[in-house]
Design a protein around this motif. Sequence first.
Motif, PDB file in Angstrom:
ATOM      1  N   ALA A  17     126.837  54.542 -22.862  1.00 57.79           N
ATOM      2  CA  ALA A  17     125.826  55.284 -23.605  1.00 57.79           C
ATOM      3  C   ALA A  17     125.270  56.313 -22.627  1.00 57.79           C
ATOM      4  CB  ALA A  17     124.715  54.355 -24.092  1.00 57.79           C
ATOM      5  N   GLU A  18     125.258  57.551 -23.048  1.00 57.17           N
ATOM      6  CA  GLU A  18     124.739  58.620 -22.194  1.00 57.17           C
ATOM      7  C   GLU A  18     123.622  59.360 -22.909  1.00 57.17           C
ATOM      8  OE1 GLU A  18     128.497  60.008 -19.492  1.00 57.17           O
ATOM      9  OE2 GLU A  18     128.298  60.951 -21.458  1.00 57.17           O
ATOM     10  N   ARG A  19     122.674  59.778 -22.114  1.00 55.94           N
ATOM     11  CA  ARG A  19     121.609  60.639 -22.607  1.00 55.94           C
ATOM     12  C   ARG A  19     121.439  61.754 -21.577  1.00 55.94           C
ATOM     13  NH1 ARG A  19     116.937  57.355 -24.172  1.00 55.94           N
ATOM     14  NH2 ARG A  19     117.910  57.297 -26.214  1.00 55.94           N
ATOM     15  N   ASP A  20     121.465  62.979 -22.063  1.00 58.19           N
ATOM     16  CA  ASP A  20     121.348  64.154 -21.180  1.00 58.19           C
ATOM     17  C   ASP A  20     122.400  64.139 -20.075  1.00 58.19           C
ATOM     18  OD1 ASP A  20     119.098  65.017 -22.653  1.00 58.19           O
ATOM     19  OD2 ASP A  20     117.780  63.743 -21.433  1.00 58.19           O
ATOM     20  N   GLY A  21     123.609  63.662 -20.409  1.00 61.29           N
ATOM     21  CA  GLY A  21     124.708  63.662 -19.452  1.00 61.29           C
ATOM     22  C   GLY A  21     124.665  62.562 -18.406  1.00 61.29           C
ATOM     23  N   LEU A  22     123.674  61.681 -18.476  1.00 65.50           N
ATOM     24  CA  LEU A  22     123.556  60.590 -17.513  1.00 65.50           C
ATOM     25  C   LEU A  22     123.783  59.251 -18.208  1.00 65.50           C
ATOM     26  CD1 LEU A  22     120.340  61.765 -15.638  1.00 65.50           C
ATOM     27  CD2 LEU A  22     122.721  62.010 -14.885  1.00 65.50           C
TER      28      LEU A  22
END
Length: 139
Positions: A51-56
């Motif tokens: 799971a990624e958010r804002d590429g992290l």
Amino acid sequence: MSDLDIRHATLSDIDAVLRFWRQAAEGTSITDDHDGVARLISRDPEALILAERDGLIAGTVIAGFDGWRCSAYRLAVHPDRRRQGVATALLEAAEQRFLALGGRRVDAMVLESNERAHHAWGAAGYHREDHWRRWVKSL
């Protein structure tokens, strides 16, 4: 969560995943190294879900299926992303994978001492089976 990207890990993600586990996961395994994760991804490219958010990386789960049993390992969520639906999204992705493969029950590996994880798994509808114990032998 519309800003959460769920995808399968690739070989190029290995170093980031290992760094993430050191920061977010409880416990360690003898397979927590580049070769171990590379073997997992090479053998089953859809098993390690990110799971990624804002590429992290915000979270991970390994959704392994051997044709007999569905096994969930390494459900980990970044400390700054907990209680934001990341684990729920990862478990939904894992369960959808298992259903598509014909799985009928999920076994989750959860550390006995990780009380926070017990609550998360329970909230997702999982229950503890005290009549089983894990037996291991390192090779």
